[in-house]
Design an enzyme around this catalytic site. Structure first.
Site, mmCIF file in Angstrom:
data_model
loop_
_atom_site.group_PDB
_atom_site.id
_atom_site.type_symbol
_atom_site.label_atom_id
_atom_site.label_comp_id
_atom_site.label_asym_id
_atom_site.label_seq_id
_atom_site.Cartn_x
_atom_site.Cartn_y
_atom_site.Cartn_z
ATOM 1 C CE1 TYR A 92 -8.517 14.172 3.062
ATOM 2 C CE2 TYR A 92 -9.868 12.471 2.020
ATOM 3 C CZ TYR A 92 -9.613 13.803 2.287
ATOM 4 O OH TYR A 92 -10.459 14.756 1.785
ATOM 5 C CG ASN A 93 -4.158 6.265 5.296
ATOM 6 O OD1 ASN A 93 -3.101 6.002 4.716
ATOM 7 N ND2 ASN A 93 -5.333 5.957 4.781
ATOM 8 N NE ARG A 107 -4.544 7.255 -0.854
ATOM 9 C CZ ARG A 107 -5.589 7.707 -1.535
ATOM 10 N NH1 ARG A 107 -5.529 8.900 -2.121
ATOM 11 N NH2 ARG A 107 -6.691 6.973 -1.655
ATOM 12 C CD GLU A 130 -8.846 1.999 -2.034
ATOM 13 O OE1 GLU A 130 -8.955 1.123 -2.923
ATOM 14 O OE2 GLU A 130 -8.552 1.726 -0.864
ATOM 15 C CB ALA A 173 -26.508 -1.919 2.251
ATOM 16 C CD GLU A 230 0.440 7.457 9.415
ATOM 17 O OE1 GLU A 230 0.199 6.646 10.320
ATOM 18 O OE2 GLU A 230 1.141 8.488 9.580
ATOM 19 C CB SER A 231 -2.391 9.295 3.068
ATOM 20 O OG SER A 231 -3.652 8.876 3.554
ATOM 21 C CE LYS A 254 -15.151 -3.681 3.346
ATOM 22 N NZ LYS A 254 -14.108 -3.848 4.360
ATOM 23 C CE1 TYR A 280 -12.163 -4.692 -1.495
ATOM 24 C CE2 TYR A 280 -14.142 -3.645 -0.626
ATOM 25 C CZ TYR A 280 -12.780 -3.891 -0.548
ATOM 26 O OH TYR A 280 -12.030 -3.333 0.460
ATOM 27 C CE1 TYR A 314 -14.839 2.652 5.874
ATOM 28 C CE2 TYR A 314 -13.037 2.746 7.444
ATOM 29 C CZ TYR A 314 -13.522 2.397 6.195
ATOM 30 O OH TYR A 314 -12.694 1.789 5.282
ATOM 31 N NE ARG A 338 -3.513 0.161 2.718
ATOM 32 C CZ ARG A 338 -4.191 0.472 3.832
ATOM 33 N NH1 ARG A 338 -4.152 -0.359 4.873
ATOM 34 N NH2 ARG A 338 -4.883 1.596 3.924
ATOM 35 C CG HIS A 339 -1.072 4.841 -0.063
ATOM 36 N ND1 HIS A 339 -1.263 5.358 1.202
ATOM 37 C CD2 HIS A 339 -2.283 4.372 -0.460
ATOM 38 C CE1 HIS A 339 -2.534 5.241 1.545
ATOM 39 N NE2 HIS A 339 -3.178 4.629 0.552
ATOM 40 C CB VAL A 360 -6.559 -1.673 -5.629
ATOM 41 C CG1 VAL A 360 -5.887 -2.236 -6.860
ATOM 42 C CG2 VAL A 360 -7.570 -0.608 -6.011
ATOM 43 C CG HIS A 405 -4.994 3.176 -3.394
ATOM 44 N ND1 HIS A 405 -4.750 4.389 -2.825
ATOM 45 C CD2 HIS A 405 -4.573 3.279 -4.699
ATOM 46 C CE1 HIS A 405 -4.220 5.210 -3.728
ATOM 47 N NE2 HIS A 405 -4.100 4.558 -4.879
#
Ligand code: F6P
Length: 396
Positions: free
Chosen positions: A181-182, A226, A246, A270, A178-179, A275, A286, A257, A175-176, A314, A311
């Protein structure tokens, strides 16, 4: 007036018969095809080796036809060492009577070598007849002959077969870093890396140099900032894929979330309920991601030594393809930040090496039924913790 029903993938019934001399080659091809079709949600079942000769082959054919006719199944694979080019024609005629499309895959290690055991004189020098739909593949030299391949699904299978690289090679997934946004627990967006994320980018370059040195490597990133920042210290060729972006969270992009649960409680539930299939309003599921990254998988099969920086969602889809993770489980796998995963596929399966770094990062994992981010996922699925799958672990 007669109505013509347009064939969809689901309406096609294909029986793929694999003819090879070596059991291990046939098993390898069977497994790969089964995994690829399952990953694309195309129903597929393997009918195994009876090793009992013609009578047993006959009952196997009935089983195949029965299974294909039962439901919306699409591809049956016959993995049977007693099938030879001589009985292929017979087999093809039987299948055609039941409106099943027979497709043959003949594989030999060297061009011109018999694809089946030449100790049996009756099989020596046999050729697949030109009236059949077939692909003949030889490894040395890498050579292929395609004959009478017609329907969309047949073409798709053949295209995949042609791209399979039988040579051992490794694929690295990360993964990239830490961003921002993370850290803020927000999803989506195009934010830059945090300071720890930038440190991971430096570490990743050291890790890859210790893995491949100045050998050949190509780095694939998404189009998002990122992943570019994560790749910036890597002294290798880089290629950007839009398909590696992503999962698009649609109207929820940029939210946490918690905010999604408050503003769109029905959607939140839902998504937790299914998921894999849930599609964000104005965004993706997905299942959509799997379809969009299929060309990436195809290209991955052809290439040697690739590092993919992408991401969470993915990467789950790519990992699920290689490790045959069921669709309802794959969106719940943990793929932590600042971890490099090395996959080495071979005829015996896929070896997974997990290389962890000492650069800390936040967790981005959300348990089913909660909007909290958690560091220790509690068995939402047997794949919740990737460590269970790992054959080797290294800390750098
Ligand atoms: O939280 C990081 C992230 O990459 C988001 O941008 C993305 O929406 C999410 O992970 C995907 O993970 P999940 O499907 O578990 O929400």
């Amino acid at each position: 007036m007669t109505l013509r029903v347009i064939d969809t993938i689901q309406n096609r019934k294909i029986c793929l018969v694999i003819v090879t001399k070596e059991d291990k080659d046939r098993e390898f091809l069977t497994q790969k095809l089964q995994r690829y079709l399952a990953w694309l949600s195309i129903k597929c079942r393997v009918f195994g080796n009876t090793r009992e000769g013609a009578a047993e082959n006959q009952s196997q054919v009935s089983d195949v036809v029965k299974w294909l006719k039962e439901g919306r199944h699409a591809v049956a694979i016959i993995d049977n060492s007693s099938i030879t080019p001589t009985n292929c024609e017979q087999l093809a005629n039987v299948f055609k009577c039941y409106s099943v499309e027979p497709l043959f895959l003949e594989y030999s290690a060297r061009a011109g070598e018999p694809s089946v055991d030449s100790t049996s004189q009756s099989q020596k020098g046999c050729q697949l007849s030109n009236t059949l739909s077939y692909v003949k593949l030889s490894k040395e030299p890498h050579n292929m002959i395609i004959n009478r391949v017609g329907s969309y699904l047949q073409t798709r299978i053949v295209f995949y077969i042609l791209n399979i690289n039988m040579n051992g090679k490794s694929i690295w997934l990360s993964r990239h870093g830490e961003s921002i946004y993370n850290v803020e627990e927000k999803i989506g967006g195009d934010s830059p890396l945090s300071n720890r994320g930038l440190r991971y980018a430096e570490k990743l370059s050291e890790l890859m140099e210790s893995e491949v040195g100045d050998g050949n490597l190509t780095v694939w990133t998404s189009t998002l900032k990122r992943t570019h920042e994560t790749a910036k210290y890597l002294p290798y060729e880089k290629l950007e894929w839009k398909a590696l972006d992503e999962l698009d969270a649609g109207i929820c992009d940029g939210m946490t979330y918690k905010e999604i649960e408050e503003r769109f409680p029905d959607d939140f539930r839902a998504r937790d309920d299914d998921k894999y299939q849930y599609r964000y309003r104005g965004g993706e599921s997905y299942a959509d991601v799997v379809n969009r990254i299929e060309p990436v998988i195809m290209e991955l099969e052809r290439q040697d030594n690739i590092l993919i920086i992408t991401h969470q969602a993915v990467l789950r889809c790519i990992y699920a393809y290689f490790m045959n993770v069921p669709q309802d489980e794959s969106p719940w796998m943990t793929i932590p930040l600042h971890t490099l995963i090395k996959l080495t596929p071979s005829v015996r399966g896929v070896k997974v090496t997990r290389l962890t770094t000492d650069v800390p990062a936040v967790s981005t994992y959300k348990e089913k039924g909660s909007s909290d981010i958690t560091d220790n996922p509690e068995g939402t699925s047997q794949y919740a913790n990737l460590l269970t799958e790992v054959s080797e672990q290294k800390q750098i």
